[in-house]
Design an enzyme around this catalytic site. Structure first.
Site, PDB file in Angstrom:
ATOM      1  N   TYR A 237      -9.139  -3.785  -3.949  1.00  0.00           N
ATOM      2  CA  TYR A 237      -8.257  -3.510  -5.084  1.00  0.00           C
ATOM      3  C   TYR A 237      -8.983  -3.356  -6.418  1.00  0.00           C
ATOM      4  CZ  TYR A 237      -4.802  -4.576  -1.574  1.00  0.00           C
ATOM      5  OH  TYR A 237      -4.052  -4.549  -0.431  1.00  0.00           O
ATOM      6  N   HIS A 367       7.269   1.942  16.240  1.00  0.00           N
ATOM      7  CA  HIS A 367       7.188   1.633  14.806  1.00  0.00           C
ATOM      8  C   HIS A 367       6.763   2.893  14.046  1.00  0.00           C
ATOM      9  CE1 HIS A 367       7.190  -1.158  11.450  1.00  0.00           C
ATOM     10  NE2 HIS A 367       6.287  -0.323  10.948  1.00  0.00           N
ATOM     11  N   ALA A 368       7.529   3.264  13.035  1.00  0.00           N
ATOM     12  CA  ALA A 368       7.307   4.539  12.345  1.00  0.00           C
ATOM     13  C   ALA A 368       5.928   4.596  11.679  1.00  0.00           C
ATOM     14  CB  ALA A 368       8.387   4.739  11.290  1.00  0.00           C
ATOM     15  N   HIS A 397      10.062   7.826   3.453  1.00  0.00           N
ATOM     16  CA  HIS A 397       8.873   6.958   3.359  1.00  0.00           C
ATOM     17  C   HIS A 397       7.683   7.599   4.084  1.00  0.00           C
ATOM     18  CE1 HIS A 397       6.601   3.091   3.417  1.00  0.00           C
ATOM     19  NE2 HIS A 397       6.140   3.601   4.550  1.00  0.00           N
ATOM     20  N   GLU A 398       7.909   7.991   5.323  1.00  0.00           N
ATOM     21  CA  GLU A 398       6.802   8.552   6.119  1.00  0.00           C
ATOM     22  C   GLU A 398       6.288   9.862   5.521  1.00  0.00           C
ATOM     23  OE1 GLU A 398       5.317   6.752   8.061  1.00  0.00           O
ATOM     24  OE2 GLU A 398       6.865   5.224   8.280  1.00  0.00           O
ATOM     25  N   HIS A 401       3.736   9.525   2.877  1.00  0.00           N
ATOM     26  CA  HIS A 401       2.346   9.395   3.352  1.00  0.00           C
ATOM     27  C   HIS A 401       1.751  10.785   3.596  1.00  0.00           C
ATOM     28  CE1 HIS A 401       2.353   5.068   3.800  1.00  0.00           C
ATOM     29  NE2 HIS A 401       3.290   5.058   4.721  1.00  0.00           N
ATOM     30  N   GLU A 425       1.984   3.228   0.340  1.00  0.00           N
ATOM     31  CA  GLU A 425       3.305   2.813   0.811  1.00  0.00           C
ATOM     32  C   GLU A 425       4.404   3.099  -0.211  1.00  0.00           C
ATOM     33  OE1 GLU A 425       3.709   2.144   3.774  1.00  0.00           O
ATOM     34  OE2 GLU A 425       1.626   1.798   4.347  1.00  0.00           O
ATOM     35  N   HIS A 526       3.150  -5.523  12.344  1.00  0.00           N
ATOM     36  CA  HIS A 526       1.904  -5.482  11.566  1.00  0.00           C
ATOM     37  C   HIS A 526       0.953  -6.618  11.893  1.00  0.00           C
ATOM     38  CE1 HIS A 526       4.970  -3.112   9.637  1.00  0.00           C
ATOM     39  NE2 HIS A 526       4.045  -2.437   8.981  1.00  0.00           N
ATOM     40  N   TYR A 536       2.843  -3.703   1.170  1.00  0.00           N
ATOM     41  CA  TYR A 536       4.284  -3.438   1.042  1.00  0.00           C
ATOM     42  C   TYR A 536       4.888  -4.225  -0.122  1.00  0.00           C
ATOM     43  CZ  TYR A 536       3.558  -1.427   5.643  1.00  0.00           C
ATOM     44  OH  TYR A 536       3.087  -0.679   6.693  1.00  0.00           O
TER      45      TYR A 536
HETATM   46  O1  X8Z Z   1       5.876  -0.414   8.362  1.00  0.00           O
HETATM   47  C1  X8Z Z   1       6.550   0.175   7.545  1.00  0.00           C
HETATM   48  C2  X8Z Z   1       6.656   1.695   7.566  1.00  0.00           C
HETATM   49  C3  X8Z Z   1       5.414   2.330   8.109  1.00  0.00           C
HETATM   50  S1  X8Z Z   1       4.056   2.176   7.050  1.00  0.00           S
HETATM   51  C4  X8Z Z   1       7.807   2.103   8.440  1.00  0.00           C
HETATM   52  N1  X8Z Z   1       7.264  -0.533   6.624  1.00  0.00           N
HETATM   53  C5  X8Z Z   1       7.231  -1.991   6.566  1.00  0.00           C
HETATM   54  C6  X8Z Z   1       7.893  -2.623   7.778  1.00  0.00           C
HETATM   55  O2  X8Z Z   1       8.558  -1.926   8.541  1.00  0.00           O
HETATM   56  O3  X8Z Z   1       7.772  -3.847   7.956  1.00  0.00           O
HETATM   57  C7  X8Z Z   1       8.110   0.030   5.568  1.00  0.00           C
HETATM   58  C8  X8Z Z   1       8.774  -1.154   4.938  1.00  0.00           C
HETATM   59  C9  X8Z Z   1       7.958  -2.356   5.297  1.00  0.00           C
HETATM   60 ZN    ZN Z   2       4.256   3.331   5.338  1.00  0.00          ZN
END
Ligand code: X8Z
Ligand code: ZN
Length: 631
Positions: A237, A367-368, A397-398, A401, A425, A526, A536
């Site tokens: 950072y 997971h997107a 959101h996607e 990116h 993000e 994650h 996030y």
């Molecule tokens: O993981 C994501 C995106 C992909 S970078 C769908 N998000 C976090 C989650 O799902 O926990 C977006 C919001 C927070």
């Molecule tokens: Zn994302």
């Protein structure tokens, strides 16, 4: 998907590396000649006695060579990762592991070699690239032969266990989509508890592998001169890692009172609905009553918390169904928002190669995510899109990116990234803020009539259930991982500490006692996939800063929550100026380019929600808010 890449790498200690002779470490300036932050680095290894100090030109030649090689390995790896994510099986996992390990080995080799340029008066671009190279791995592996392969294999296994997770309840098998759907819609606490406990159970077998992953990546991080993997993560950072942690604490302190107002109001509504036996009036909220598996987004229970006497005239979920939207139409609608700002339409390969829905015949990572497979125009998203408001938002959101990736396409490989990971993000979320406004929904024909001011509170409440409820969750995952990586907690304490942090930050507790074997953090994508999460939290702050600046640029005068920047070309141009910088400059420079500010600033999210916060305080008058052990 470079910004999400789970990188394990091997670190090859240069033969002949000697112990250091200089008593204190020399420094380099991260961010070139901007003087943003001085990172202490390990002293350069002593070369063979006769070797002369390398020249600045040699440093540049070295980094150019590293970039060319790593770009090539990265492209190969991206193809393997795509295959693995869209077709989980033994062979794709094998290929993923191989490709990932090769990339990581090479990255660590170059990162180690780069130490010989620590004292060289390299030009600012070369210096920044050398610094970024050292922090470019999420999970670096140790130097021993086979270590990278071992780490990549554990990482791939954890990811696959998560993505193929299933459990059975009353004779029916549930995957995450099914269970999430029930969590969102069911108002029966026995059922939501069963879904919640069922999904948590899929993570128990991951615990030992997670401990192994921690050990392996810590060895790699230490070889690169970091205390542990958490310290490496906090180093991305452009500022001192401890100062970064303090910065996130400061931002949290600014927004925490607002979160607690929302918590207090929501707890009361849940108590009214379910009674004291299910949701007591005081203390934490029961995790399975908030409509989301991780209680990170409470918007699915809007019906439970809706203010009495103030009507909300539409639901985006219902509008999308009524107007016959399908996943593809949702993505086209998202793309259209970006092109309205002046961005070029996505390439035809995006439409040919993306995964928009869950395939019926094979296991995939649902997971997107968004990908830039060839560091060029091969942009893709991978989603298991459902026709609802949440996924409508996620599409934006996607695509954020993808449009970011394309904007920095002409940067050199090591600068092809977000200004920091929070920026990556935040872009799509910022666009998403406009994409769900009634003004915009009317413009694209989804909504017939824009509601009047009387609906501002319901609208803001829905948004807060998504954006404000998320804030402590955005912090706590990495607070937990930082402790895991630092060795502050052992494997035996993983789950207990997790729940302590969930209680402290979110004011939430499990619906019942957790089994000894539980590994509940692993039930979040994650954690299983080792994607750092503080990004996030930052994005939740940054997107409102972007929105405030963009709406000012567009000359918007009304409440910030009603502002849509659809079609605002001047905003698009200014946004692009920030995006195309990639990671070539420290993030304050990028932030300034778009917003005029050089600091992350929580006043924007507070401005956006100000009328709701005041309303919540009225609603909570006389209530005993908060919980024991809150932060
Ligand atoms: O993981 C994501 C995106 C992909 S970078 C769908 N998000 C976090 C989650 O799902 O926990 C977006 C919001 C927070
Ligand atoms: Zn994302």
């Amino acid at each position: 998907m470079k910004y999400l890449l789970t990188s394990a790498a091997c670190m090859a200690l240069l033969t002949g590396c000697a112990t250091t002779t200089t008593p204190s470490a020399p420094s380099v300036v991260l961010g070139g000649n901007t003087g943003a932050y001085t990172v202490p680095v390990e002293p350069a290894p002593e070369g063979p006695p006769a070797a002369a100090k390398p020249t600045p030109e040699e440093a540049t030649a070295f980094i150019n060579d590293a970039e060319a090689k790593l770009a090539d390995l990265n492209e190969y790896d991206q193809h393997a990762q795509w295959m693995g994510a869209t077709f989980i099986n033994y062979d794709t996992e094998w290929l993923q592991t191989r490709a990932d390990a090769a990339l990581n080995e090479a990255t660590v080799k170059y990162a180690m070699e780069s130490a010989q340029y620590n004292d060289v008066d390299a030009d600012p671009v070369t210096r920044r690239k050398l610094d970024l190279l050292r922090i470019s791995q999420t999970l670096p592996a140790a130097v021993e032969p086979g270590a990278a392969e071992e780490l990549s294999a554990v990482a791939a296994k954890l990811g696959a266990t998560y993505s193929t997770g299933k459990f059975t309840w009353k004779g029916k098998t549930y995957n995450l989509d099914d269970a999430s759907d029930v969590m969102a819609k069911s108002r029966d606490p026995l059922t939501t508890r069963a879904m919640w406990e069922g999904w948590m159970s899929i993570a128990a077998p991951m615990k030992d592998d997670y401990a192994k992953l921690t050990e392996l990546s810590n060895a790699g991080a230490q070889g690169l001169g970091f205390k542990d993997t958490g310290a490496l993560w906090r180093s991305g950072y452009d500022m001192d890692p401890d100062a970064f942690a303090a910065e996130t604490d400061k931002l949290w302190t600014q927004v925490a009172p607002f979160y607690k107002n929302l918590h207090c109001y929501t707890r009361r509504k849940l108590n009214e609905k379910y009674g004291d036996a299910v949701q007591p009036k005081t203390g934490p909220i029961r995790a399975d009553l908030l409509g989301n598996m991780w209680a990170q987004d409470w918007s699915n229970i809007y019906d439970v918390v809706a203010p009495k006497g103030i009507k909300s005239s539409y639901s985006l979920d219902k509008l999308l169904v009524k107007k016959k939207y399908d996943p593809l139409k949702m993505v086209h609608t998202g793309e259209n928002f970006y092109t309205s700002l002046g961005f070029k339409a996505l390439p035809s390969t995006f439409w040919e190669r993306s995964q928009f829905t869950r395939p019926r015949d094979r296991e995939v990572v649902c997971h997107a995510s968004a990908w830039d497979v060839d560091n060029n125009e091969d942009l893709r998203i991978k989603m298991c899109t459902q026709v609802n408001g949440t996924d409508f938002y996620t599409v934006h959101h996607e695509l954020g990116h993808n449009f970011y990736q394309r904007a920095y396409m002409d940067q050199p490989f090591l600068f092809k990234n977000g200004a920091n990971d929070g920026f990556h993000e935040a872009i799509g979320d910022f666009i998403g803020l406009s994409s769900v406004t009634p003004t915009y929904l009317k413009q694209i024909g989804l909504l017939d009539k824009v509601p009047g001011e009387s609906e501002d509170i319901p609208y803001l409440l829905k948004m807060a259930l998504q954006k404000v409820a998320f804030l402590p969750f955005g912090l706590e995952i990495d607070r937990w991982r930082w402790e895991v990586f630092s060795g502050q907690i052992t494997e035996a304490q993983y789950n207990q500490r997790w729940w302590e942090l969930v209680r402290k930050y979110q004011g939430i507790e499990a619906p019942g006692p957790r089994p000894e074997s539980a590994f509940d953090p692993g039930a979040k994508y994650h954690v299983a996939a080792s994607v750092p999460y503080t990004r996030y939290f930052l994005a939740d702050i940054l997107q409102f800063q972007f929105q405030r600046a963009a709406c000012e640029e567009a000359g918007w005068k009304g409440p910030l929550s009603r502002c849509s920047i659809y079609g605002e070309r001047a905003v698009g141009e200014r946004l692009n100026a920030m995006l195309e910088m990639g990671q070539s400059k420290p993030w304050p420079d990028a932030l300034e380019t778009f917003t005029g500010q050089r600091e992350m600033d929580a006043t924007a999210i507070m401005d956006y929600f100000a009328p709701l916060n005041a309303w919540l305080e009225e609603q909570n008058a006389g209530q005993q808010c908060g919980w024991d052990g809150e932060i």
